[in-house]
Write a protein that holds these residues in place. Structure first.
Motif, short mmCIF file in Angstrom:
data_model
loop_
_atom_site.label_atom_id
_atom_site.label_comp_id
_atom_site.label_asym_id
_atom_site.label_seq_id
_atom_site.Cartn_x
_atom_site.Cartn_y
_atom_site.Cartn_z
N VAL A 199 0.81 -1.22 0.00
CA VAL A 199 0.00 0.00 0.00
C VAL A 199 0.85 1.27 0.00
CG1 VAL A 199 -0.29 -0.03 2.52
CG2 VAL A 199 -1.99 1.10 1.11
N ASN A 200 2.01 1.22 0.63
CA ASN A 200 2.84 2.43 0.71
C ASN A 200 3.97 2.46 -0.31
OD1 ASN A 200 1.29 3.33 2.83
ND2 ASN A 200 2.66 2.54 4.41
N ARG A 246 5.18 -8.64 9.72
CA ARG A 246 5.22 -8.59 8.27
C ARG A 246 6.49 -9.22 7.71
NH1 ARG A 246 4.74 -3.58 3.94
NH2 ARG A 246 4.30 -4.97 2.20
C1 LIG Z 1 1.56 2.84 5.36
O1 LIG Z 1 1.73 4.16 5.80
C2 LIG Z 1 0.86 4.53 6.84
C3 LIG Z 1 1.05 6.01 7.10
O2 LIG Z 1 2.40 6.31 7.26
C4 LIG Z 1 1.15 3.68 8.06
O3 LIG Z 1 0.27 4.01 9.10
C5 LIG Z 1 0.97 2.21 7.69
O4 LIG Z 1 1.34 1.40 8.78
C6 LIG Z 1 1.81 1.86 6.50
N1 LIG Z 1 1.48 0.52 6.08
C7 LIG Z 1 2.41 -0.40 5.85
C8 LIG Z 1 1.91 -1.74 5.46
O5 LIG Z 1 3.60 -0.18 5.92
#
Ligand SMILES: *[C@@H]1O[C@H](CO)[C@@H](O)[C@H](O)[C@H]1NC(C)=O
Ligand SMILES: *[C@@H]1O[C@H](CO)[C@@H](O)[C@H](O)[C@H]1NC(C)=O
Ligand SMILES: *[C@@H]1O[C@H](CO)[C@@H](O)[C@H](O)[C@H]1NC(C)=O
Ligand SMILES: *[C@@H]1O[C@H](CO)[C@@H](O)[C@H](O)[C@H]1NC(C)=O
Length: 389
Positions: free
Chosen positions: A201-202, A294
């Motif tokens: 997602v990021n 993860r």
């Molecule tokens: C993606 O980014 C958000 C905001 O920084 C964070 O809260 C979230 O844990 C992140 N997700 C992953 C899978 O790294």
């Protein structure tokens, strides 16, 4: 006790038509698709004629992994014969890990979450076979190993595909390779074979291989999810292969693990808990969902290893779901163009291999040259969305 035909579990597995996996998980994650200022490729790695000695081991008979296992029931000699033949014509050596029968399962040996009286036992047997394969990786101290299921099929160009996939991995991940590990070892899972994968997602970085002749056109595929909407606005999903850090995969037709990855999967899915089929549980690990730590997973899209479905009555597909599905299907291999299995007789007869649909696309010819080394495979490059901002 068998699950009732009306139970959700039973209904869920009616769709499972291969040995393990093909549990259709539709990822519900949609990327925001506001217009983006799109960067030009920042790092174009294309260097025709340049060979990277670190990657040459991918040409060897374990595809640059330290070992390859294939999982299958001993009595499915038909599947063993076919996979062995396909491996032989591709120059790959596999070692078999026997699939697990449901009468070998003991409730008291199962992790929290699996219950033989409420779940379809063959789904648990499939999980166990994968755990056994991971045990073999640990017992033999392999630094990396590829684990395939007995229906796995791949493109005859798999060594070129994996070489470019490895380049993608290095571009995404500094220090990925060492001299004796062409993919490096600082990852947990390379989910190269499955029904689909989903970009994390990021993630803002991805590797693209445009006009990949081994990418089947969209109408010929059975995938979903995949790269972010923003990415496919720039690089047509139709003809591009993407490589990215994945948060999800589906179907365990073929995945590589490092020693570290094998340990983490065993710890999570045998010591801790598991209540879903093994491929969905691995997707949880790649995404860090359901309370999991993860794992670091990378995947191509479309996947490189797919699954073969033989022609004839459909019931012969699966050893997980026994049914008497007599509906006839045409032999096909999912998500690949120049299937090693569908071309087996042509290859043995010394004839050039064909696209499985015997058709060409603008980026993909109908026929391969007899000598695969003459088939040009494109170079990809790294793209970082943030570069244009
Ligand atoms: C993606 O980014 C958000 C905001 O920084 C964070 O809260 C979230 O844990 C992140 N997700 C992953 C899978 O790294
Ligand atoms: C293939 O290459 C890998 C990576 O260098 C190596 O670990 C493996 O032992 C090689 N396999 C064979 C059969 O030479
Ligand atoms: C398995 O499910 C049955 C039926 O719901 C239940 O009676 C039994 O306690 C469960 N076993 C375990 C180990 O959870
Ligand atoms: C790459 O490896 C070198 C030597 O092991 C190390 O010094 C460096 O920090 C590593 N770089 C990254 C980005 O991990």
């Amino acid at each position: 006790m068998l699950p009732q035909a009306s139970s959700p579990v039973y209904r869920a597995i009616q769709f499972a038509i291969v040995v393990c996996g093909a549990y259709f998980v539709f990822a519900l994650l949609f990327s925001p698709s506001e217009p983006q200022k799109w960067p030009r490729p920042s790092l174009h790695l294309s260097k025709d004629g340049f060979r990277d000695p670190k990657l040459e081991h991918i040409q060897n008979d374990t595809l640059g992994f330290e070992h390859i296992y294939a999982i299958g029931l001993k009595e499915r000699t038909d599947k063993r014969d076919f996979l062995n033949l396909a491996a032989s014509v591709t120059g790959i050596k596999v070692q078999w890990v026997d699939g697990v029968h449901i009468d070998e399962l003991e409730q008291k040996a199962l992790p929290v979450g699996y219950n033989l009286s409420t779940m379809v036992p063959s789904i648990i047997a499939c999980w166990r076979a994968h755990m056994n394969a991971l045990n073999r990786v640990l017992e033999n101290s392999y630094s990396t190993a590829l684990i395939m299921e007995d229906d796995a099929d791949w493109d005859l160009n798999i060594k070129s595909q994996l070489t470019e996939f490895a380049r993608g991995l290095h571009a995404l991940k500094a220090n990925a390779s060492t001299d004796n590990a062409p993919y490096g070892t600082a990852w947990d899972v390379l989910w190269i074979g499955g029904c689909s994968s989903t970009a994390g997602v990021n993630e803002t970085e991805f590797y693209v291989i445009p006009n990949d002749p081994t990418v089947p056109s969209f109408s010929r595929r059975h995938t979903w999810s995949g790269p972010k909407d923003r990415w496919v606005e720039m690089y047509p999903e139709e003809s591009t292969r993407f490589v990215y850090k994945a948060e999800r995969g589906c179907c365990t037709f073929g995945y590589a693990v490092t020693q570290r990855g094998a340990r983490k999967i065993l710890a999570a899915l045998s010591l801790d808990h598991v209540d879903v089929p093994v491929d969905i549980a691995m997707a949880e690990l790649c995404g860090g969902e359901n309370g999991r730590d993860r794992l670091e997973c990378y995947a191509p899209y479309p996947n490189i290893v797919g699954t073969f479905r033989q022609g004839g009555p459909a019931y012969r597909n699966s050893d997980i779901v026994s049914n008497d599905d007599q509906s006839l299907q045409v032999a096909h291999s999912e998500n690949m163009v120049y299937s090693s299995r569908l071309n087996i007789h042509r290859v043995l007869a010394g004839k050039p291999a064909l696209s499985q649909w015997e058709e060409e696309a603008p980026w993909s010819p109908k026929e391969l040259p007899e000598n695969l080394e003459e088939f040009p495979y494109p170079r990809g490059y790294l793209v970082n969305e943030l570069d244009g901002e």
